[in-house]
Design a protein around this motif. Structure first.
Motif, PDB file in Angstrom:
ATOM      1  N   ILE A  11       0.832  -1.207   0.000  1.00 28.64           N
ATOM      2  CA  ILE A  11       0.000   0.000   0.000  1.00 28.64           C
ATOM      3  C   ILE A  11       0.863   1.253   0.000  1.00 28.64           C
ATOM      4  N   GLU A  12       1.947   1.240   0.769  1.00 24.75           N
ATOM      5  CA  GLU A  12       2.847   2.399   0.783  1.00 24.75           C
ATOM      6  C   GLU A  12       3.488   2.624  -0.589  1.00 24.75           C
ATOM      7  N   ARG A  13       3.933   1.553  -1.218  1.00 26.13           N
ATOM      8  CA  ARG A  13       4.563   1.664  -2.541  1.00 26.13           C
ATOM      9  C   ARG A  13       3.563   2.186  -3.573  1.00 26.13           C
ATOM     10  N   ALA A  14       2.370   1.636  -3.569  1.00 24.92           N
ATOM     11  CA  ALA A  14       1.335   2.095  -4.504  1.00 24.92           C
ATOM     12  C   ALA A  14       0.988   3.555  -4.229  1.00 24.92           C
ATOM     13  N   GLY A  15       0.897   3.921  -2.962  1.00 21.98           N
ATOM     14  CA  GLY A  15       0.571   5.293  -2.590  1.00 21.98           C
ATOM     15  C   GLY A  15       1.629   6.286  -3.028  1.00 21.98           C
ATOM     16  N   ARG A  16       2.897   5.902  -2.927  1.00 24.10           N
ATOM     17  CA  ARG A  16       3.982   6.798  -3.370  1.00 24.10           C
ATOM     18  C   ARG A  16       3.860   7.095  -4.859  1.00 24.10           C
ATOM     19  N   HIS A  17       3.579   6.079  -5.641  1.00 22.41           N
ATOM     20  CA  HIS A  17       3.450   6.298  -7.088  1.00 22.41           C
ATOM     21  C   HIS A  17       2.185   7.091  -7.412  1.00 22.41           C
ATOM     22  N   TYR A  18       1.120   6.838  -6.676  1.00 23.91           N
ATOM     23  CA  TYR A  18      -0.105   7.602  -6.906  1.00 23.91           C
ATOM     24  C   TYR A  18       0.114   9.081  -6.565  1.00 23.91           C
ATOM     25  N   GLU A  19       0.773   9.349  -5.453  1.00 19.65           N
ATOM     26  CA  GLU A  19       1.065  10.735  -5.074  1.00 19.65           C
ATOM     27  C   GLU A  19       2.016  11.385  -6.080  1.00 19.65           C
ATOM     28  N   SER A  20       2.971  10.627  -6.575  1.00 18.14           N
ATOM     29  CA  SER A  20       3.920  11.139  -7.561  1.00 18.14           C
ATOM     30  C   SER A  20       3.207  11.543  -8.850  1.00 18.14           C
ATOM     31  N   PHE A  21       2.154  10.815  -9.192  1.00 23.73           N
ATOM     32  CA  PHE A  21       1.359  11.118 -10.382  1.00 23.73           C
ATOM     33  C   PHE A  21       0.890  12.577 -10.376  1.00 23.73           C
ATOM     34  N   HIS A  22       0.496  13.056  -9.217  1.00 21.48           N
ATOM     35  CA  HIS A  22      -0.043  14.416  -9.111  1.00 21.48           C
ATOM     36  C   HIS A  22       1.004  15.505  -9.347  1.00 21.48           C
ATOM     37  N   SER A  23       2.262  15.183  -9.133  1.00 18.94           N
ATOM     38  CA  SER A  23       3.311  16.203  -9.274  1.00 18.94           C
ATOM     39  C   SER A  23       3.924  16.237 -10.677  1.00 18.94           C
ATOM     40  N   LYS A  24       3.561  15.288 -11.523  1.00 16.67           N
ATOM     41  CA  LYS A  24       4.130  15.211 -12.869  1.00 16.67           C
ATOM     42  C   LYS A  24       3.315  16.066 -13.832  1.00 16.67           C
ATOM     43  N   GLU A  25       3.995  16.694 -14.774  1.00 14.66           N
ATOM     44  CA  GLU A  25       3.304  17.473 -15.801  1.00 14.66           C
ATOM     45  C   GLU A  25       3.205  16.703 -17.117  1.00 14.66           C
ATOM     46  N   ASN A  26       4.160  15.830 -17.363  1.00 15.02           N
ATOM     47  CA  ASN A  26       4.178  15.038 -18.587  1.00 15.02           C
ATOM     48  C   ASN A  26       3.151  13.917 -18.470  1.00 15.02           C
ATOM     49  N   ILE A  27       2.268  13.821 -19.433  1.00 13.40           N
ATOM     50  CA  ILE A  27       1.193  12.825 -19.378  1.00 13.40           C
ATOM     51  C   ILE A  27       1.731  11.393 -19.388  1.00 13.40           C
TER      52      ILE A  27
END
Length: 64
Positions: A11-27
């Protein structure tokens, strides 16, 4: 390892990538982060099969 700590790690690993998604500008970067998050949550502990299938489908999608 006991199951609750394994689940917590997933869950922590999945959450880190999900949170990282929000900070990216490149689709594409956003897509990759979401894909990793989903793969982490829903794949078995042996990730090789899922990774192979994802790569195969992406290659097909990209016309390779």
């Amino acid at each position: 390892m006991d199951a609750p700590s394994d689940l917590r790690k997933v869950i922590e690993r999945a959450g880190r990538h999900y949170e990282s998604f929000h900070s990216k500008e490149n689709i594409l970067d956003q897509f990759i982060d979401l894909l990793i998050s989903i793969e982490t949550l829903f794949s078995p502990s042996d990730m090789r099969e899922s990774t192979y299938r994802i790569c195969e489908n992406m290659a097909f999608f990209l016309g390779q």
